[in-house]
Design a protein around this motif. Structure first.
Motif, PDB file in Angstrom:
ATOM      1  N   ARG A   1      -2.885 -25.085  -6.487  1.00  0.00           N
ATOM      2  CA  ARG A   1      -4.029 -25.954  -6.719  1.00  0.00           C
ATOM      3  C   ARG A   1      -4.244 -26.157  -8.220  1.00  0.00           C
ATOM      4  O   ARG A   1      -4.487 -27.288  -8.670  1.00  0.00           O
ATOM      5  CB  ARG A   1      -5.271 -25.365  -6.070  1.00  0.00           C
TER       6      ARG A   1
ATOM      7  N   GLY B   1       6.629 -30.302   1.423  1.00  0.00           N
ATOM      8  CA  GLY B   1       5.869 -29.111   1.081  1.00  0.00           C
ATOM      9  C   GLY B   1       6.698 -28.099   0.315  1.00  0.00           C
ATOM     10  O   GLY B   1       7.659 -28.443  -0.372  1.00  0.00           O
TER      11      GLY B   1
ATOM     12  N   ASP C   1       1.453 -30.685  -5.432  1.00  0.00           N
ATOM     13  CA  ASP C   1       1.259 -31.271  -4.114  1.00  0.00           C
ATOM     14  C   ASP C   1       2.055 -32.571  -4.014  1.00  0.00           C
ATOM     15  O   ASP C   1       1.663 -33.512  -3.340  1.00  0.00           O
ATOM     16  CB  ASP C   1      -0.225 -31.553  -3.866  1.00  0.00           C
TER      17      ASP C   1
ATOM     18  N   SER D   1      -1.581 -28.428  -9.614  1.00  0.00           N
ATOM     19  CA  SER D   1      -1.457 -29.714  -8.901  1.00  0.00           C
ATOM     20  C   SER D   1      -0.066 -29.898  -8.301  1.00  0.00           C
ATOM     21  O   SER D   1       0.545 -30.969  -8.396  1.00  0.00           O
ATOM     22  CB  SER D   1      -1.774 -30.889  -9.847  1.00  0.00           C
TER      23      SER D   1
END
Length: 557
Positions: free
Chosen positions: A436, A446, A441, A439
């Motif tokens: 998180r 995945g 993502d 970042s």
């Protein structure tokens, strides 16, 4: 023997000692194999004289049985000998690769002028060529066994034939051995030039985007062409020398075997030997071509192995940049202090990072930033003091120093595997917070998405975010980041700045970010400005942006 050859010789000697059981078992079986092979023409001659010539069927059956037994021993000795030798070669190559890699990756740093491409060549190609020395020993031994058995056989049949082999063989080998130093020099030069070409290619591929940005790709390509031509020329010289040597050795071996065969034919025509003996001599002469050829190329083999062993020894025997740290850091929380530090372009630099702080560092000169990051990673050759909770950084045990102070360079390496494996190197940890904050993502598959070697299937921004996630996931008490967001867009950069601030907030952590990013600097508790190698300003990003024109020009965009 020159001093330069001694380290490589020690590497080869150690390889023999630590693989002794398999090596000497395999060598004995290889010798047995050649003994059986050398006896085949002898048995065929015996069968002709004692069975075929006399029409004795019982003798024929008996000697054919003996020949079959010899073939059985020959096949089994080759199988089990090769198994032992291949195992020894594979294990030695593995051990050398591990030793060289461990030396290169040692926390105290490797003191060497070799670049990464050269070191990669040593770790792979040279380690493999060095291990081949374990294959040369049984080949040489079995070749001598074959030559000795054939020489004895010829001596028994005819004294002149045996003397031809015993006298001519050492002369041929001594003549060919004169070229060994030349072969060794050219092989070593070939390996050096190949390592330089590999190193430069690695650097160019890694920095291709920045080169395009400054339109320097043409100059870089021309530089690589020059280095590549030198590597090609060295390879051609080495190959030409080795091929000429092998051609000469093959010619001399065939001339020797042919001379024995012609002499035997003359003896058979004059009745000095029987037909069976003539068949044995012809078979032995033809059989001798292979062991003679092996003995003739021995200098080339040994020269290649020794050149590679010298390169391996140059790495494993190199010193460390840092002395062995023995001290431990006591007390928490952890703080980092640079007092009056001078190193390269840095001049009397003072910097104090307290626990719980997020400090931004702006360097007007890129060289100052590079020197600061490099010095914190490898605290060597500087004046002043770098203190970790009061202990000089270079005196702290390196494993503990790396655990407490992690320096993430601007250009870092990724590895073949998945995204998850590149972030969580130890395995088993929770990645949510680091993902998180950095970042990460960006991939539809995945964390199971594959990463190719050096992360070439990812964009520059993706590689930066992946490396940042790895550094954050390690959760060191003191973390130094160097330009971690230069390849990401402004929106993502703001999210990363907020994520780092949130994840690293608290009394147990201190973070230093060397950057010119307004987003990261705005998230910092304070900003330290370095100009001309020393601290020229300090304060909050908002305040410096208002009152310092040089600062504003450097960071606002």
């Amino acid at each position: 023997m020159s001093r330069k050859a001694k380290p490589g010789t020690a590497i080869l000697r150690r390889a023999v000692v630590r693989n002794g059981k398999r090596l000497w078992t395999g060598t004995a079986l290889a010798g047995l194999y050649q003994l059986c092979a050398a006896l085949v023409p002898v048995l065929i001659g015996v069968i002709v004289d004692r069975a075929v010539g006399r029409g004795d069927w019982a003798a024929l059956a008996t000697w054919i049985g003996v020949l079959a037994l010899v073939y059985l021993v020959l096949a089994l000795s080759y199988r089990f000998g090769a198994r032992n030798l291949q195992r020894a070669i594979a294990e030695e190559s593995h051990q050398l690769r591990v030793e060289v890699a461990a030396k290169i990756l040692h926390p105290r740093g490797l003191r060497t002028d070799q670049r990464s491409g050269d070191l990669l060549t040593v770790t792979t190609t040279d380690a493999e060529y060095t291990s081949y020395f374990l294959d040369h020993i049984p080949r040489i031994t079995s070749a001598f066994v074959a030559a000795a058995v054939s020489a004895v056989t010829l001596l028994v049949i005819s004294l002149p034939l045996g003397l031809i082999v015993l006298v001519a063989t050492p002369i041929v080998l001594a003549t060919l051995n004169l070229t060994a130093p030349l072969i060794a020099r050219r092989v070593a030069d070939q390996q050096d030039q190949a390592g330089k070409a590999t190193s430069l290619a690695t650097d160019l591929v890694t920095g291709l985007r920045p080169l395009r940005g400054i339109e320097g790709q043409d100059a870089a390509a021309e530089r690589y062409r020059v280095v590549s031509r030198r590597s090609l020329a060295a390879t051609v010289r080495a190959s030409r020398t080795q091929n000429a040597y092998q051609g000469a050795s093959s010619l001399l071996s065939m001339l020797l075997a042919g001379g024995v065969a012609i002499t035997a034919g003359w003896f058979a025509l004059t009745g000095r030997i029987t037909i069976g003996q003539f068949i044995t001599v012809i078979g032995s002469a033809q059989f001798l071509i292979e062991p003679f050829g092996v003995l003739a190329v021995v200098p080339s083999w040994v020269a290649t192995a020794r050149a590679s062993a010298d390169r391996v020894a140059a790495v494993t025997g190199a010193g460390h940049i840092l002395r062995e740290g023995t001290k431990t850091v006591s007390g928490t929380p952890y703080e980092l202090r640079l007092d009056d530090v001078s190193h390269g372009p840095l001049s009397r630099l003072d910097l104090h990072v307290r626990s719980g702080e997020f400090v931004g560092v702006v360097a007007h000169r890129p060289a100052d930033a590079e020197a600061l990051v490099r010095l914190l990673a490898v605290p060597e050759a500087y004046d002043g003091a770098i203190l970790l909770n009061g202990e000089r950084l270079e005196t702290v045990d390196r494993d503990e120093a790396r655990r407490l102070l992690h320096v993430e360079p601007h250009q870092t390496d990724l590895f073949t595997g998945t995204l998850a494996a590149n972030i969580d190197l130890r395995g088993g940890g929770r990645l949510d917070d680091a993902l998180r904050a950095a970042s990460v993502d960006f991939h539809e598959e995945g964390l199971d998405a594959e990463v190719t070697e050096r992360g070439t299937n990812l964009s520059g921004g993706q590689r930066q975010r992946l490396a940042l996630a790895r550094a954050l996931h390690a959760r060191p008490p003191l973390l130094v980041l160097h330009h971690p967001t230069t390849a990401v867009d402004a929106v993502t950069e703001q999210g990363i700045a907020d994520g780092i601030r949130e994840l690293r907030d608290g009394p147990g952590f201190a973070t230093v970010v060397v950057t010119s990013s307004p987003a990261l600097l705005a998230a910092a508790d304070r900003v330290v400005v370095i100009g001309d190698g020393t601290v020229t300003a300090e304060g909050r990003h908002a305040d410096l942006s208002v009152r310092d024109e040089d600062y504003r020009r450097a960071v606002l965009r």
